[in-house]
Write a protein that holds these residues in place. Sequence first.
Motif, PDB file in Angstrom:
ATOM      1  N   ASN A   1      48.698  36.965  31.736  1.00 27.31           N
ATOM      2  CA  ASN A   1      49.302  37.190  33.055  1.00 27.31           C
ATOM      3  C   ASN A   1      49.477  35.872  33.777  1.00 27.31           C
ATOM      4  OD1 ASN A   1      47.017  36.861  35.276  1.00 27.31           O
ATOM      5  ND2 ASN A   1      46.073  37.827  33.470  1.00 27.31           N
ATOM      6  N   GLU A   2      50.317  35.895  34.786  1.00 18.79           N
ATOM      7  CA  GLU A   2      50.553  34.709  35.597  1.00 18.79           C
ATOM      8  C   GLU A   2      50.535  35.102  37.067  1.00 18.79           C
ATOM      9  OE1 GLU A   2      50.955  31.660  34.537  1.00 18.79           O
ATOM     10  OE2 GLU A   2      51.570  31.818  32.430  1.00 18.79           O
TER      11      GLU A   2
ATOM     12  N   HIS B   1      70.910  25.763  47.043  1.00 23.92           N
ATOM     13  CA  HIS B   1      69.616  25.107  46.949  1.00 23.92           C
ATOM     14  C   HIS B   1      68.802  25.907  45.942  1.00 23.92           C
ATOM     15  CE1 HIS B   1      70.029  22.308  50.300  1.00 23.92           C
ATOM     16  NE2 HIS B   1      70.721  23.259  50.900  1.00 23.92           N
ATOM     17  N   SER B   2      68.210  25.241  44.999  1.00 22.95           N
ATOM     18  CA  SER B   2      67.492  26.006  43.979  1.00 22.95           C
ATOM     19  C   SER B   2      66.180  25.332  43.596  1.00 22.95           C
ATOM     20  CB  SER B   2      68.364  26.189  42.729  1.00 22.95           C
ATOM     21  OG  SER B   2      68.562  24.957  42.082  1.00 22.95           O
ATOM     22  N   TYR B   3      65.285  26.138  43.083  1.00 20.80           N
ATOM     23  CA  TYR B   3      64.076  25.612  42.455  1.00 20.80           C
ATOM     24  C   TYR B   3      63.682  26.567  41.347  1.00 20.80           C
ATOM     25  CZ  TYR B   3      61.325  28.962  45.255  1.00 20.80           C
ATOM     26  OH  TYR B   3      60.812  30.093  45.816  1.00 20.80           O
ATOM     27  N   GLN B   4      62.868  26.121  40.445  1.00 23.16           N
ATOM     28  CA  GLN B   4      62.537  26.996  39.334  1.00 23.16           C
ATOM     29  C   GLN B   4      61.041  27.099  39.100  1.00 23.16           C
ATOM     30  OE1 GLN B   4      64.799  25.262  36.154  1.00 23.16           O
ATOM     31  NE2 GLN B   4      63.091  24.061  35.401  1.00 23.16           N
ATOM     32  N   VAL B   5      60.664  28.224  38.516  1.00 23.11           N
ATOM     33  CA  VAL B   5      59.282  28.490  38.146  1.00 23.11           C
ATOM     34  C   VAL B   5      59.253  28.766  36.653  1.00 23.11           C
ATOM     35  CG1 VAL B   5      57.382  30.125  38.391  1.00 23.11           C
ATOM     36  CG2 VAL B   5      58.664  29.433  40.398  1.00 23.11           C
ATOM     37  N   LYS B   6      58.446  28.052  35.922  1.00 23.03           N
ATOM     38  CA  LYS B   6      58.360  28.285  34.486  1.00 23.03           C
ATOM     39  C   LYS B   6      56.922  28.623  34.118  1.00 23.03           C
ATOM     40  CE  LYS B   6      62.257  25.687  32.660  1.00 23.03           C
ATOM     41  NZ  LYS B   6      62.721  24.685  31.695  1.00 23.03           N
ATOM     42  N   THR B   7      56.702  29.812  33.597  1.00 24.93           N
ATOM     43  CA  THR B   7      55.384  30.190  33.108  1.00 24.93           C
ATOM     44  C   THR B   7      55.558  30.809  31.728  1.00 24.93           C
ATOM     45  OG1 THR B   7      55.398  32.459  33.915  1.00 24.93           O
ATOM     46  CG2 THR B   7      54.751  30.764  35.494  1.00 24.93           C
ATOM     47  N   GLN B   8      54.449  31.188  31.112  1.00 25.38           N
ATOM     48  CA  GLN B   8      54.529  31.801  29.792  1.00 25.38           C
ATOM     49  C   GLN B   8      55.104  33.219  29.854  1.00 25.38           C
ATOM     50  OE1 GLN B   8      50.275  30.729  28.622  1.00 25.38           O
ATOM     51  NE2 GLN B   8      51.296  30.884  26.648  1.00 25.38           N
ATOM     52  N   VAL B   9      54.894  33.880  30.991  1.00 25.73           N
ATOM     53  CA  VAL B   9      55.314  35.274  31.104  1.00 25.73           C
ATOM     54  C   VAL B   9      56.751  35.392  31.602  1.00 25.73           C
ATOM     55  CG1 VAL B   9      54.815  37.482  32.227  1.00 25.73           C
ATOM     56  CG2 VAL B   9      52.947  35.988  31.533  1.00 25.73           C
ATOM     57  N   VAL B  10      57.113  34.533  32.546  1.00 29.13           N
ATOM     58  CA  VAL B  10      58.437  34.632  33.152  1.00 29.13           C
ATOM     59  C   VAL B  10      58.944  33.254  33.560  1.00 29.13           C
ATOM     60  CG1 VAL B  10      57.542  35.053  35.497  1.00 29.13           C
ATOM     61  CG2 VAL B  10      59.804  35.895  34.884  1.00 29.13           C
ATOM     62  N   GLN B  11      60.260  33.094  33.460  1.00 28.17           N
ATOM     63  CA  GLN B  11      60.900  31.878  33.966  1.00 28.17           C
ATOM     64  C   GLN B  11      61.952  32.296  34.985  1.00 28.17           C
ATOM     65  OE1 GLN B  11      62.171  29.038  31.059  1.00 28.17           O
ATOM     66  NE2 GLN B  11      60.510  29.510  29.669  1.00 28.17           N
TER      67      GLN B  11
ATOM     68  N   ILE C   1      50.657  36.452  49.365  1.00 28.50           N
ATOM     69  CA  ILE C   1      51.197  35.109  49.151  1.00 28.50           C
ATOM     70  C   ILE C   1      51.606  34.906  47.691  1.00 28.50           C
ATOM     71  CG2 ILE C   1      49.964  34.037  51.066  1.00 28.50           C
ATOM     72  CD1 ILE C   1      47.885  33.084  48.986  1.00 28.50           C
ATOM     73  N   ASN C   2      51.086  35.767  46.814  1.00 28.89           N
ATOM     74  CA  ASN C   2      51.361  35.601  45.389  1.00 28.89           C
ATOM     75  C   ASN C   2      51.816  36.912  44.752  1.00 28.89           C
ATOM     76  OD1 ASN C   2      50.619  32.867  45.262  1.00 28.89           O
ATOM     77  ND2 ASN C   2      48.457  33.407  45.080  1.00 28.89           N
ATOM     78  N   GLU C   3      52.334  36.780  43.557  1.00 32.15           N
ATOM     79  CA  GLU C   3      52.632  37.956  42.750  1.00 32.15           C
ATOM     80  C   GLU C   3      51.954  37.810  41.389  1.00 32.15           C
ATOM     81  OE1 GLU C   3      56.757  40.122  43.451  1.00 32.15           O
ATOM     82  OE2 GLU C   3      57.016  37.997  43.081  1.00 32.15           O
ATOM     83  N   LEU C   4      51.330  38.908  40.954  1.00 32.09           N
ATOM     84  CA  LEU C   4      50.730  38.944  39.627  1.00 32.09           C
ATOM     85  C   LEU C   4      51.763  39.533  38.668  1.00 32.09           C
ATOM     86  CD1 LEU C   4      48.178  38.820  37.749  1.00 32.09           C
ATOM     87  CD2 LEU C   4      47.724  41.173  38.474  1.00 32.09           C
ATOM     88  N   VAL C   5      52.052  38.817  37.595  1.00 33.95           N
ATOM     89  CA  VAL C   5      53.096  39.249  36.659  1.00 33.95           C
ATOM     90  C   VAL C   5      52.493  39.418  35.267  1.00 33.95           C
ATOM     91  CG1 VAL C   5      55.397  38.758  35.750  1.00 33.95           C
ATOM     92  CG2 VAL C   5      54.736  37.851  37.974  1.00 33.95           C
ATOM     93  N   PHE C   6      52.722  40.576  34.665  1.00 32.12           N
ATOM     94  CA  PHE C   6      52.294  40.780  33.287  1.00 32.12           C
ATOM     95  C   PHE C   6      53.151  41.870  32.648  1.00 32.12           C
ATOM     96  CE2 PHE C   6      50.035  44.854  33.637  1.00 32.12           C
ATOM     97  CZ  PHE C   6      49.790  44.928  35.004  1.00 32.12           C
ATOM     98  N   GLN C   7      53.078  41.946  31.336  1.00 34.04           N
ATOM     99  CA  GLN C   7      53.849  42.969  30.632  1.00 34.04           C
ATOM    100  C   GLN C   7      52.949  44.123  30.215  1.00 34.04           C
ATOM    101  OE1 GLN C   7      55.799  42.611  26.541  1.00 34.04           O
ATOM    102  NE2 GLN C   7      57.538  42.245  27.889  1.00 34.04           N
TER     103      GLN C   7
END
Lengths: 178, 284
Positions: A118-119, B76-86, A138-144
Amino acid sequence: NSSSYELRKAMGVAQHHDAVSGTAKQHVTNDYAKQLSVGWDACQVVISNALASIGGSKENFMFCTYLNISICPLTEAAHTFVVVVYNPLPRLVNQNIRLPVNGNHYSVTAPDGQAVLNEVIPVSSFTQKVRRDRGNAINELVFQASSPPVGYSSYTISKVPGRNQAHSKLLKRLYEPA
Amino acid sequence: PPAKGIQNEHLRVLFDPKTGLLKEIQNLDKSISLPVSQNFFWYNASAGNDDNEQASGAYIFRPNNSKAFPISQGVHSYQVKTQVVQEVYQNFSSWCSQVVRLYAGQPYVELEWTVGPIPIRDGLGKEIISRFSTNLQTDGRFYTDSNGREILERRRDYRATWNLSQTEPVAGNYYPVNSRIYIKDQKVQLTVLTDRSQGGSSTADGSLELMVHRRLLYDDSRGVGEPLLEPGVYHDGLVVRGRHLILLDTAESSAEQHRLLAQQEFMAPQLVLAPGGGPPYQPG
């Protein structure tokens, strides 16, 4: 004690062409929305009863209808909670879950007891603007999550104390163009 | 620097470094590369003219000009890159934004748009569209569904059963889209799945557009007796948020992709929450 009849009735009314295409006067549109809302409230009780019956334990089930704008009082405040994912399709479905939270680090446990990747990512400024004075996450928890055909699975989520280094790195990666 | 691109196992999405707009989608499994420019535009709603006093309203879509105006030339843009979602966050204006999203393992691009409250202080009703422009040779043809059942071929400025004299180049080519719209050439198909019914069209070859929001100042005199001017909770107009799911595949295999994905959208899993721990559960 509740019934799905209220929602069935509201859905019947909403088959009128004015409701389908949006050609009703505003006060009629408001009434369509009200009837659907009342129907959905009743169905929440039906679903809770069904889950309690199948699962064999009575839980205080909650429904968050503002998840699309990152509002859910339970997930924002609770240290531990359960997410039940019901899949109405006759095939296995993988669904990406996004829950508004206020912690930086969470553990997600799948039905088989395995930890789920999760992230935690920040709620965007777009969402903060849309929800205005509602919701504080302030955040979102993301998982499948994975759900069996015409069935459900439950995931246990717990807030983990301590600073999440990955989250700090992620925040550094957020940038605005010049 | 603005976002350059995001990628998962199946797809790569590239962005224009100058404008920040979506520039190209690549299907890595099939080695398909399609230049796709996507932006939000608005049509100026007609208040009626000398030719016809018909105003754009709840029943009638009638822009006063065939030209759609871009909400912004760049974002205007920014990006988030993680293992679960980009994700790439694009801000078009104070009332229009979008997140371009790729989840790990998912064979589609998700565009989550947020539009509104549409400004009307300039006295102009506005109909907001999301337009995808490609180099596909579509020969005036595009395809829309009917409640997810029969996909119908639509031809620009043409009706199958009578000789059409087109007087409304935009409105006369708009069709209902209940769950999907696509364009294709001999080899490649670009499909957009919607999360709600919308109006859609292809006003030029290789182009595809969907109307995502509208706010109008005049009644169209078709019976409703009110302009489509919903106040919303805060009395400054509605904000809408929705999703478009983009599939890029060969023309032969696209149906298999969009039918299954649309089914999953229509009967999406239902989330129920409960406080406390409790044993994880999955019926056998």
